[in-house]
Scaffold this motif. Structure first.
Motif, PDB file in Angstrom:
ATOM      1  N   ARG A   1       7.063   4.232   0.322  1.00  0.00           N
ATOM      2  CA  ARG A   1       7.753   4.226   1.675  1.00  0.00           C
ATOM      3  C   ARG A   1       9.342   4.091   1.757  1.00  0.00           C
ATOM      4  O   ARG A   1       9.513   2.298   1.241  1.00  0.00           O
ATOM      5  CB  ARG A   1       6.469   3.940   2.823  1.00  0.00           C
ATOM      6  CG  ARG A   1       5.648   4.704   2.390  1.00  0.00           C
ATOM      7  CD  ARG A   1       4.799   4.652   4.207  1.00  0.00           C
ATOM      8  NE  ARG A   1       3.509   4.469   3.965  1.00  0.00           N
ATOM      9  CZ  ARG A   1       2.053   3.716   3.619  1.00  0.00           C
ATOM     10  NH1 ARG A   1       2.039   2.391   4.678  1.00  0.00           N
ATOM     11  NH2 ARG A   1       0.469   4.547   3.243  1.00  0.00           N
ATOM     12  N   SER A   2       9.321   4.641   2.121  1.00  0.00           N
ATOM     13  CA  SER A   2      11.833   4.953   1.912  1.00  0.00           C
ATOM     14  C   SER A   2      11.720   3.544   0.793  1.00  0.00           C
ATOM     15  O   SER A   2      12.330   2.860   0.576  1.00  0.00           O
ATOM     16  CB  SER A   2      11.840   4.303   3.210  1.00  0.00           C
ATOM     17  OG  SER A   2      11.063   4.493   4.040  1.00  0.00           O
ATOM     18  N   GLY A   3      11.324   4.091  -0.484  1.00  0.00           N
ATOM     19  CA  GLY A   3      11.642   2.820  -1.450  1.00  0.00           C
ATOM     20  C   GLY A   3      11.080   1.922  -1.526  1.00  0.00           C
ATOM     21  O   GLY A   3      11.487   1.311  -2.737  1.00  0.00           O
ATOM     22  N   VAL A   4       9.670   2.033  -1.468  1.00  0.00           N
ATOM     23  CA  VAL A   4       9.608   0.097  -1.269  1.00  0.00           C
ATOM     24  C   VAL A   4       7.703   0.405  -1.758  1.00  0.00           C
ATOM     25  O   VAL A   4       7.005   1.364  -1.056  1.00  0.00           O
ATOM     26  CB  VAL A   4       9.159  -0.181   0.201  1.00  0.00           C
ATOM     27  CG1 VAL A   4       8.596  -1.537  -0.204  1.00  0.00           C
ATOM     28  CG2 VAL A   4      10.449  -0.770   0.277  1.00  0.00           C
ATOM     29  N   PRO A   5       7.781   0.164  -3.238  1.00  0.00           N
ATOM     30  CA  PRO A   5       5.584  -0.087  -3.386  1.00  0.00           C
ATOM     31  C   PRO A   5       4.957  -0.487  -1.927  1.00  0.00           C
ATOM     32  O   PRO A   5       5.482  -1.696  -1.925  1.00  0.00           O
ATOM     33  CB  PRO A   5       5.778  -0.461  -4.683  1.00  0.00           C
ATOM     34  CG  PRO A   5       7.340  -0.245  -5.064  1.00  0.00           C
ATOM     35  CD  PRO A   5       8.210  -0.438  -4.151  1.00  0.00           C
ATOM     36  N   ILE A   6       4.526   0.074  -1.222  1.00  0.00           N
ATOM     37  CA  ILE A   6       3.151  -0.466  -0.730  1.00  0.00           C
ATOM     38  C   ILE A   6       1.817  -0.781  -1.830  1.00  0.00           C
ATOM     39  O   ILE A   6       0.890   0.037  -1.847  1.00  0.00           O
ATOM     40  CB  ILE A   6       2.504   0.125   0.470  1.00  0.00           C
ATOM     41  CG1 ILE A   6       3.609   0.958   0.825  1.00  0.00           C
ATOM     42  CG2 ILE A   6       1.873  -0.668   1.668  1.00  0.00           C
ATOM     43  CD1 ILE A   6       4.722  -0.446   1.268  1.00  0.00           C
ATOM     44  N   MET A   7       1.909  -2.258  -1.848  1.00  0.00           N
ATOM     45  CA  MET A   7       0.562  -2.110  -3.408  1.00  0.00           C
ATOM     46  C   MET A   7      -0.378  -3.086  -1.958  1.00  0.00           C
ATOM     47  O   MET A   7      -1.232  -4.207  -2.829  1.00  0.00           O
ATOM     48  CB  MET A   7       1.315  -3.321  -3.987  1.00  0.00           C
ATOM     49  CG  MET A   7       2.282  -3.101  -4.544  1.00  0.00           C
ATOM     50  SD  MET A   7       2.505  -1.144  -6.105  1.00  0.00           S
ATOM     51  CE  MET A   7       1.030  -1.624  -6.956  1.00  0.00           C
ATOM     52  N   LEU A   8      -1.234  -2.769  -1.587  1.00  0.00           N
ATOM     53  CA  LEU A   8      -1.954  -3.154  -1.148  1.00  0.00           C
ATOM     54  C   LEU A   8      -3.316  -2.029  -1.235  1.00  0.00           C
ATOM     55  O   LEU A   8      -2.834  -0.280  -0.375  1.00  0.00           O
ATOM     56  CB  LEU A   8      -1.618  -3.297   1.086  1.00  0.00           C
ATOM     57  CG  LEU A   8      -0.297  -4.186   1.277  1.00  0.00           C
ATOM     58  CD1 LEU A   8      -0.290  -3.911   2.525  1.00  0.00           C
ATOM     59  CD2 LEU A   8      -0.989  -5.444   0.945  1.00  0.00           C
ATOM     60  N   VAL A   9      -4.341  -2.685  -1.236  1.00  0.00           N
ATOM     61  CA  VAL A   9      -5.736  -2.257  -1.514  1.00  0.00           C
ATOM     62  C   VAL A   9      -5.784  -0.759  -0.536  1.00  0.00           C
ATOM     63  O   VAL A   9      -6.061   0.619  -0.730  1.00  0.00           O
ATOM     64  CB  VAL A   9      -6.665  -2.585  -2.178  1.00  0.00           C
ATOM     65  CG1 VAL A   9      -7.850  -1.446  -2.430  1.00  0.00           C
ATOM     66  CG2 VAL A   9      -6.234  -2.590  -3.832  1.00  0.00           C
ATOM     67  N   ASP A  10      -6.423  -1.671   0.736  1.00  0.00           N
ATOM     68  CA  ASP A  10      -6.347  -0.382   2.232  1.00  0.00           C
ATOM     69  C   ASP A  10      -5.432   0.559   2.796  1.00  0.00           C
ATOM     70  O   ASP A  10      -5.376   1.251   3.211  1.00  0.00           O
ATOM     71  CB  ASP A  10      -6.454  -2.214   3.200  1.00  0.00           C
ATOM     72  CG  ASP A  10      -5.381  -2.346   3.818  1.00  0.00           C
ATOM     73  OD1 ASP A  10      -3.893  -2.600   3.047  1.00  0.00           O
ATOM     74  OD2 ASP A  10      -5.178  -3.126   4.535  1.00  0.00           O
ATOM     75  N   GLN A  11      -4.127   0.333   1.738  1.00  0.00           N
ATOM     76  CA  GLN A  11      -3.284   1.602   2.438  1.00  0.00           C
ATOM     77  C   GLN A  11      -2.986   2.089   1.235  1.00  0.00           C
ATOM     78  O   GLN A  11      -2.639   3.303   1.187  1.00  0.00           O
ATOM     79  CB  GLN A  11      -1.535   0.986   2.195  1.00  0.00           C
ATOM     80  CG  GLN A  11      -1.233  -0.086   3.704  1.00  0.00           C
ATOM     81  CD  GLN A  11      -1.489   0.447   4.423  1.00  0.00           C
ATOM     82  OE1 GLN A  11      -0.898   1.613   5.003  1.00  0.00           O
ATOM     83  NE2 GLN A  11      -2.674  -0.227   5.432  1.00  0.00           N
ATOM     84  N   ALA A  12      -4.107   2.532  -0.279  1.00  0.00           N
ATOM     85  CA  ALA A  12      -3.956   3.634  -1.149  1.00  0.00           C
ATOM     86  C   ALA A  12      -5.067   4.229  -1.147  1.00  0.00           C
ATOM     87  O   ALA A  12      -5.929   4.694  -0.062  1.00  0.00           O
ATOM     88  CB  ALA A  12      -4.679   2.216  -2.532  1.00  0.00           C
ATOM     89  N   ARG A  13      -4.362   5.935  -1.814  1.00  0.00           N
ATOM     90  CA  ARG A  13      -5.307   6.709  -1.626  1.00  0.00           C
ATOM     91  C   ARG A  13      -6.303   6.427  -2.357  1.00  0.00           C
ATOM     92  O   ARG A  13      -6.029   6.234  -3.759  1.00  0.00           O
ATOM     93  CB  ARG A  13      -4.249   7.575  -1.897  1.00  0.00           C
ATOM     94  CG  ARG A  13      -4.840   9.105  -1.770  1.00  0.00           C
ATOM     95  CD  ARG A  13      -4.106  10.229  -1.399  1.00  0.00           C
ATOM     96  NE  ARG A  13      -3.032   9.893  -3.491  1.00  0.00           N
ATOM     97  CZ  ARG A  13      -3.514  10.946  -4.221  1.00  0.00           C
ATOM     98  NH1 ARG A  13      -4.393  11.414  -4.327  1.00  0.00           N
ATOM     99  NH2 ARG A  13      -2.721  10.444  -4.855  1.00  0.00           N
ATOM    100  N   LYS A  14      -7.502   7.250  -1.966  1.00  0.00           N
ATOM    101  CA  LYS A  14      -8.324   7.150  -3.271  1.00  0.00           C
ATOM    102  C   LYS A  14      -8.368   8.180  -4.254  1.00  0.00           C
ATOM    103  O   LYS A  14      -8.178   9.659  -3.372  1.00  0.00           O
ATOM    104  CB  LYS A  14      -9.859   7.096  -2.551  1.00  0.00           C
ATOM    105  CG  LYS A  14     -10.295   5.202  -2.558  1.00  0.00           C
ATOM    106  CD  LYS A  14     -11.795   5.044  -2.170  1.00  0.00           C
ATOM    107  CE  LYS A  14     -11.336   3.436  -1.226  1.00  0.00           C
ATOM    108  NZ  LYS A  14     -12.865   2.961  -1.399  1.00  0.00           N
TER     109      LYS A  14
END
Length: 69
Positions: A50-63
């Motif tokens: 998002r906006s060039g920032v990787p969101i490395m949280l499992v609860d934010q990941a798409r399965k």
């Protein structure tokens, strides 16, 4: 009328991609430039950028269905 759901193609620093790993398996990730996601094929998780920032949280990941093999 424009599609407001389209994601901008923001480039990620290649050096950052070299050091980022899956927070579950600690294995390398694959960068999907079009979807703006970092893919962990073994876990079946796609981490958003998002906006060039990787969101490395499992609860934010798409399965998704992981690849066999």
């Amino acid at each position: 009328m424009t599609d407001t759901t389209e994601k901008p193609n923001i480039e990620i620093d290649p050096r950052l991609l070299e050091v980022l790993v899956c927070p579950v398996t600690r294995r390398p990730l694959t960068y999907d430039r079009v979807a703006q996601e970092l893919i962990s094929p073994t876990t079946g998780l796609a981490f958003p950028i998002r906006s060039g920032v990787p969101i490395m949280l499992v609860d934010q990941a798409r399965k998704f269905e992981p690849q066999k093999g």
